[in-house]
Design a protein around this motif. Sequence first.
Motif, PDB file in Angstrom:
ATOM      1  N   UNK A 171      25.237  49.305 104.536  1.00 24.43           N
ATOM      2  CA  UNK A 171      26.580  49.159 103.975  1.00 24.43           C
ATOM      3  C   UNK A 171      27.027  50.414 103.225  1.00 24.43           C
ATOM      4  N   UNK A 172      26.087  51.270 102.874  1.00 22.46           N
ATOM      5  CA  UNK A 172      26.424  52.567 102.301  1.00 22.46           C
ATOM      6  C   UNK A 172      26.441  53.651 103.372  1.00 22.46           C
ATOM      7  N   UNK A 176      17.404  51.887 113.066  1.00 19.28           N
ATOM      8  CA  UNK A 176      16.463  51.419 112.042  1.00 19.28           C
ATOM      9  C   UNK A 176      17.205  51.157 110.733  1.00 19.28           C
ATOM     10  N   UNK A 177      18.112  52.068 110.365  1.00 14.51           N
ATOM     11  CA  UNK A 177      18.895  51.898 109.144  1.00 14.51           C
ATOM     12  C   UNK A 177      19.750  50.634 109.214  1.00 14.51           C
ATOM     13  N   UNK A 178      20.264  50.339 110.420  1.00 12.44           N
ATOM     14  CA  UNK A 178      21.175  49.199 110.600  1.00 12.44           C
ATOM     15  C   UNK A 178      20.451  47.873 110.818  1.00 12.44           C
ATOM     16  N   UNK A 179      19.146  47.864 110.902  1.00 11.45           N
ATOM     17  CA  UNK A 179      18.399  46.630 111.166  1.00 11.45           C
ATOM     18  C   UNK A 179      18.752  45.477 110.220  1.00 11.45           C
ATOM     19  N   UNK A 226      17.598  61.847 119.380  1.00  9.30           N
ATOM     20  CA  UNK A 226      16.956  60.635 118.869  1.00  9.30           C
ATOM     21  C   UNK A 226      17.554  60.091 117.585  1.00  9.30           C
ATOM     22  N   UNK A 227      18.666  60.672 117.135  1.00 13.66           N
ATOM     23  CA  UNK A 227      19.202  60.244 115.844  1.00 13.66           C
ATOM     24  C   UNK A 227      19.710  58.809 115.874  1.00 13.66           C
ATOM     25  N   UNK A 228      20.146  58.323 117.053  1.00 12.38           N
ATOM     26  CA  UNK A 228      20.643  56.949 117.122  1.00 12.38           C
ATOM     27  C   UNK A 228      19.515  55.934 116.924  1.00 12.38           C
TER      28      UNK A 228
END
Length: 231
Positions: A108-109, A52-55, A45-47
């Motif tokens: 971006x980080x 969520x991080x990339x939203x 489920x890490x993707x």
Amino acid sequence: MGWRDIEAIWPPVILTLALAGVTTIILMAVGTPIAWWLARSRWRGKEAVAAVVALPLVLPPTVLGFYLLLCLGPFGPGGWIAGLWGGRTLAFSFSGLVIGSVVYSLPFMVQPLRNGFAAIAPELVDAAKTLGASSWQVFWALAVPMARPAYVAGVVLSFAHTVGEFGLVLMIGGNIPGQTKVLSVAIYESVERLQWGRAHLLSLGLVGFAFAVILVVMLADRRTARGMPAG
């Protein structure tokens, strides 16, 4: 454009650099463990977490800004936090801009760091552990130095993205001189007031800054592709 125009650009410049600097430092602290986990975890489920991080990459800044405004406002968690020191809201404040910028610039980080950590050969990690290194020692003595070009890219991209923010900072910060009036908002205000000289000066400065950012990131990518650690 007169001397007064030149003087007027410094407060937004200083505020923008302060916002980008504080945001980038926080992003390094927050993004490093997230990127390491995404690069090394085998959980299926890490993707979903990565998505969520990339939203913020695909969400319109006004959408993200709207929900952050609700969270930072007097009836959200931000209102409760501000109440601890007698305030009513974190919106329309420098602290609110920092929180919003961290959320908005997080991918971006995280993405460059994830790629940098993922490029480390598992055999090197296994060999270090075989020699008695702890997970903490493997991370700091092996992973972080080898991912140095990725850190350069992440820091530069995060800093630059924060400098160029407009829609989100306007939504959650407004246009308060000395508190939330950053460069992008100052350019918008200058155009509204037909102050073309000031708008040109600020815009050309950002064009030069953007070129330098792209050049640094491209050079860092070349070093990563060649497998050459910085330094």
